[in-house]
Design an enzyme around this catalytic site. Structure first.
Site, PDB file in Angstrom:
ATOM      1  N   ASP A 175       0.923  -1.389  -0.173  1.00 55.59           N
ATOM      2  CA  ASP A 175      -0.051  -0.102   0.101  1.00 55.59           C
ATOM      3  C   ASP A 175       0.866   1.174   0.030  1.00 55.59           C
ATOM      4  O   ASP A 175       2.208   1.119   0.045  1.00 55.59           O
ATOM      5  CB  ASP A 175      -0.847  -0.173   1.132  1.00 55.59           C
ATOM      6  CG  ASP A 175      -0.260  -0.113   2.523  1.00 55.59           C
ATOM      7  OD1 ASP A 175       0.923   0.167   2.643  1.00 55.59           O
ATOM      8  OD2 ASP A 175      -0.884  -0.815   3.436  1.00 55.59           O
ATOM      9  N   LYS A 198      -4.449   0.305  -4.136  1.00 54.57           N
ATOM     10  CA  LYS A 198      -5.715  -0.356  -4.242  1.00 54.57           C
ATOM     11  C   LYS A 198      -6.916   0.461  -3.563  1.00 54.57           C
ATOM     12  O   LYS A 198      -6.547   1.377  -2.689  1.00 54.57           O
ATOM     13  CB  LYS A 198      -5.778  -1.927  -2.954  1.00 54.57           C
ATOM     14  CG  LYS A 198      -5.304  -1.410  -1.812  1.00 54.57           C
ATOM     15  CD  LYS A 198      -5.348  -2.694  -0.874  1.00 54.57           C
ATOM     16  CE  LYS A 198      -5.248  -2.550   0.540  1.00 54.57           C
ATOM     17  NZ  LYS A 198      -4.371  -1.996   1.096  1.00 54.57           N
ATOM     18  N   ALA A 230      -3.924 -10.980   7.079  1.00 52.79           N
ATOM     19  CA  ALA A 230      -3.266 -11.614   5.756  1.00 52.79           C
ATOM     20  C   ALA A 230      -4.199 -11.241   4.658  1.00 52.79           C
ATOM     21  O   ALA A 230      -3.529 -11.701   3.585  1.00 52.79           O
ATOM     22  CB  ALA A 230      -2.623 -13.115   5.930  1.00 52.79           C
TER      23      ALA A 230
END
EC number: 2.7.6.1
Length: 317
Positions: A175, A198, A230
Site C-alpha cells: 500500500d 488499491k 493477511a
C-alpha cells in the site's frame, strides 16, 4: 551463552508475552533473566512478585503487547509500579511489538487515539525509557516525553533475502503507507521498487488493484510492518502473479497472524513468508511457508549500548 556481562547493575526481566525472546536477549547480553513471578487471583487480577533485590539497578523489562493485548499491557503497568516501589534506578521497557499502534490518529470523528493513551499509561506508571521495533507509525515516538529508541527490522529481513541470491528482484509495498519501508529494503538489495495501489469502489466489494512498477518476470518481495489477518498481503501476492511476476515472497516484522491468516497464507501465491520473533508464533500457527528470524541480537545490542551510554543509531546502518 556468551561470557557474562561485566556490570551486575543491568538486570533483564521477562513478563508473559514473549519469555523465549527475553531468554535469547539475556543470553546475547551475557546475563540471566531476573527472578519474578506473575500470578493471578481467582477473579483474574494480576499479582507480580520480584524475587530479588533491584535497588539501584538499571532494569530492562521485555514485554510485547501482543494478544491478549490488554492483559499484557496490565502486566507491564503493574511490573513498572513494582519496580518503582522497589527502588530501581531506571525502568526501561523493551517492547518489540507495540499494541494499539494502528490507532495512531483520528481517521474519523469521535475516534480515540489509543496509541497515545498507551504511551501515557506507560509513562505515568513510571517508565524512564522505551526500546521498540518498527512502530506502525514512526510519529508514535512523539507520544512519549521520555527517550524512545526505535529499532528497525529491515536490515535483518534484507540480510536474509540477500543470502538467498534471488535474481531479478523487485521490492513491493502492499500500500502507499509502506513505501518508505520498501525503499529502505530496495536500497539494501539494490533493486527497484513497486507499489500496489488499491481501492474499494464501495464497502465489501473486492478491491481494485493497480500495480505501479514493472513486475513482468520478476521475483517480488512484499514487505509490511504488521501482517494481521493477511488479507492485504495475500491479495497483493495473487495480483502480482496475475500481472506477470515469476514468484512472490513476503516479509514482516510483526506476525500478528490472527483469524484466517494462516489459512490465507497457505492458500496464497506466497512462496515463503519471513517474519521476526517480536511476537511468539504458537504451535497451531506453524506453517511450512513461514521462516522466523530472531531480533534478540539486535535488541540485546541496543540494551548494552543504552546501558553503556553509547550510540544506538549505528545499529540502523
Amino acid at each position: 551463552m556468551t561470557s557474562s556481562y561485566k556490570d551486575s547493575s543491568l538486570k533483564v526481566f521477562s513478563l508473559n508475552s514473549n519469555p523465549k525472546l527475553a531468554e535469547e536477549i539475556a543470553d546475547h547480553i551475557g546475563t540471566t533473566l531476573g527472578k519474578c513471578t506473575v500470578s493471578r487471583f481467582s477473579d483474574g487480577e494480576i499479582q507480580i512478585n520480584i524475587e530479588e533485590s533491584i535497588r539501584g539497578s538499571e532494569v530492562y523489562v521485555v514485554q510485547s503487547t501482543s494478544a491478549p493485548v490488554n492483559q499484557h499491557i496490565m502486566e507491564l503497568l503493574i511490573m513498572i509500579d513494582a519496580l518503582k516501589r522497589a527502588s530501581a534506578k531506571s525502568i526501561n521497557i523493551v517492547m518489540p511489538y507495540y499494541g494499539y499502534a494502528r490507532q495512531d490518529r483520528k481517521a474519523r470523528s469521535r475516534e480515540p487515539i489509543a496509541a497515545k493513551l498507551v504511551a501515557d499509561l506507560i509513562e505515568t506508571a513510571g517508565a524512564n525509557r522505551v526500546i521498540t521495533l518498527d512502530l506502525h507509525a514512526p510519529q508514535i515516538q512523539g507520544f512519549f516525553n521520555i527517550p524512545i529508541d526505535h529499532l528497525q527490522g529491515v536490515p535483518i529481513l534484507s540480510s536474509y533475502f540477500e543470502a538467498k541470491n534471488l535474481e531479478d528482484l523487485i521490492v513491493v509495498s502492499p500500500d502507499h503507507g509502506g513505501v518508505t519501508r520498501a525503499r529502505k529494503m530496495a536500497d539494501r538489495l539494490k533493486s527497484p521498487i513497486g507499489i500496489i495501489d488499491k481501492r474499494r469502489p464501495r464497502p465489501n466489494v473486492a478491491e481494485i488493484m493497480n500495480i505501479i512498477g514493472n513486475i513482468e518476470g520478476k521475483t517480488a518481495i512484499l514487505i509490511d510492518d504488521i501482517i494481521d489477518t493477511a488479507g492485504t498481503i495475500t491479495l497483493a501476492a495473487n495480483a502480482l502473479i496475475e500481472n506477470g511476476a515469476k514468484e512472490v515472497y513476503a516479509c514482516c516484522t510483526h506476525p500478528v497472524l490472527s483469524g484466517p491468516a494462516i489459512e490465507r497464507i497457505n492458500n496464497s501465491q506466497i512462496k515463503e513468508l519471513v517474519i521476526s520473533n517480536s511476537i511468539p508464533l504458537p504451535e497451531e500457527k506453524y506453517s511450512g511457508k513461514i521462516t522466523a528470524l530472531s531480533v534478540a541480537p539486535l535488541i540485546g545490542e541496543a540494551i548494552v549500548r543504552v546501558h553503556e551510554m553509547q550510540s544506538v543509531s549505528v545499529l540502523f546502518d
